[in-house]
Design a protein around this motif. Structure first.
Motif, PDB file in Angstrom:
ATOM      1  N   ARG A  53       0.833  -1.108  -0.077  1.00 25.47           N
ATOM      2  CA  ARG A  53      -0.026   0.076   0.025  1.00 25.47           C
ATOM      3  C   ARG A  53       0.842   1.285   0.030  1.00 25.47           C
ATOM      4  N   ILE A  54       0.703   2.215  -1.120  1.00 24.66           N
ATOM      5  CA  ILE A  54       1.450   3.351  -0.915  1.00 24.66           C
ATOM      6  C   ILE A  54       0.293   4.354  -0.436  1.00 24.66           C
ATOM      7  N   VAL A  55       0.777   4.997   0.657  1.00 27.18           N
ATOM      8  CA  VAL A  55      -0.296   5.894   1.084  1.00 27.18           C
ATOM      9  C   VAL A  55       0.646   7.439   1.364  1.00 27.18           C
ATOM     10  N   ASN A  89      13.088  13.666  -3.436  1.00 27.87           N
ATOM     11  CA  ASN A  89      14.390  14.224  -3.369  1.00 27.87           C
ATOM     12  C   ASN A  89      14.852  15.144  -4.233  1.00 27.87           C
ATOM     13  N   ASN A  90      15.947  15.832  -4.311  1.00 28.18           N
ATOM     14  CA  ASN A  90      16.472  16.691  -5.120  1.00 28.18           C
ATOM     15  C   ASN A  90      16.573  16.323  -6.677  1.00 28.18           C
ATOM     16  N   GLN A  91      16.508  15.185  -6.913  1.00 29.60           N
ATOM     17  CA  GLN A  91      16.458  14.624  -8.217  1.00 29.60           C
ATOM     18  C   GLN A  91      14.928  14.387  -8.770  1.00 29.60           C
ATOM     19  N   GLY A  92      13.980  14.620  -7.744  1.00 29.73           N
ATOM     20  CA  GLY A  92      12.585  14.369  -8.144  1.00 29.73           C
ATOM     21  C   GLY A  92      11.889  13.011  -8.062  1.00 29.73           C
ATOM     22  N   VAL A  93      12.801  12.159  -7.299  1.00 32.65           N
ATOM     23  CA  VAL A  93      12.291  10.696  -7.075  1.00 32.65           C
ATOM     24  C   VAL A  93      11.620  10.554  -5.718  1.00 32.65           C
ATOM     25  N   ASP A  94      10.361   9.959  -5.733  1.00 32.72           N
ATOM     26  CA  ASP A  94       9.702   9.903  -4.801  1.00 32.72           C
ATOM     27  C   ASP A  94      10.419   9.021  -3.472  1.00 32.72           C
ATOM     28  N   GLU A  95      10.274   9.771  -2.171  1.00 32.27           N
ATOM     29  CA  GLU A  95      10.829   8.735  -1.207  1.00 32.27           C
ATOM     30  C   GLU A  95       9.709   8.462  -0.119  1.00 32.27           C
ATOM     31  N   TYR A  96       9.869   7.454   0.452  1.00 31.19           N
ATOM     32  CA  TYR A  96       8.957   6.616   1.448  1.00 31.19           C
ATOM     33  C   TYR A  96       9.356   6.105   2.812  1.00 31.19           C
ATOM     34  N   ILE A  97       8.842   6.223   3.802  1.00 32.41           N
ATOM     35  CA  ILE A  97       8.945   5.432   4.991  1.00 32.41           C
ATOM     36  C   ILE A  97       8.453   4.259   4.732  1.00 32.41           C
ATOM     37  N   LYS A 109       3.867   1.932   2.357  1.00 31.83           N
ATOM     38  CA  LYS A 109       4.802   2.869   1.871  1.00 31.83           C
ATOM     39  C   LYS A 109       4.598   4.377   2.018  1.00 31.83           C
ATOM     40  N   PHE A 110       4.936   4.787   3.068  1.00 28.78           N
ATOM     41  CA  PHE A 110       4.428   6.192   3.388  1.00 28.78           C
ATOM     42  C   PHE A 110       5.073   7.426   2.573  1.00 28.78           C
TER      43      PHE A 110
END
Length: 100
Positions: free
Chosen positions: A39-41, A85-93, A79-80
């Motif tokens: 689950r992406i949240v 980031n600076n490169q535009g890539v999604d980041e998750y906990i 995945k919260f």
């Protein structure tokens, strides 16, 4: 996230804390994307069309609850989304939850 897992066929609540980037951003809903047992949240916000927005990162954190009712004994991955980031890539906990 619970330390002992979630119970099968019961509604379990996940507390989600978030901060608004500006005073013009308002909570709208919780975004959920399902892919198997992942689950992406993310918090979905609306942004007011105003010129006098102020930084709001010092406010909060605010909290909402995500109801989750597992129907299979599996390990679910949450995945919260925390931003890009600076490169535009999604980041998750990322957290895994075992269903009892």
């Amino acid at each position: 996230m619970p330390a002992t897992g979630f119970n099968l066929n019961e509604v379990n609540y996940i507390k989600i804390r978030y901060r608004r980037p500006t005073t013009c951003h308002l909570y709208d809903d919780i975004f959920i994307e399902k892919n198997g047992y992942t689950r992406i949240v993310a918090i979905r916000a609306i942004k007011l069309n105003e010129n006098n927005c102020e930084d709001a990162t010092e406010e909060g954190p605010y909290e909402v609850e995500l109801p989750f009712k597992p129907t299979e004994v599996e390990t679910y991955t949450f995945k919260f989304w925390t931003g890009t980031n600076n490169q535009g890539v999604d980041e998750y906990i990322t957290r895994e939850v075992v269903i009892n």
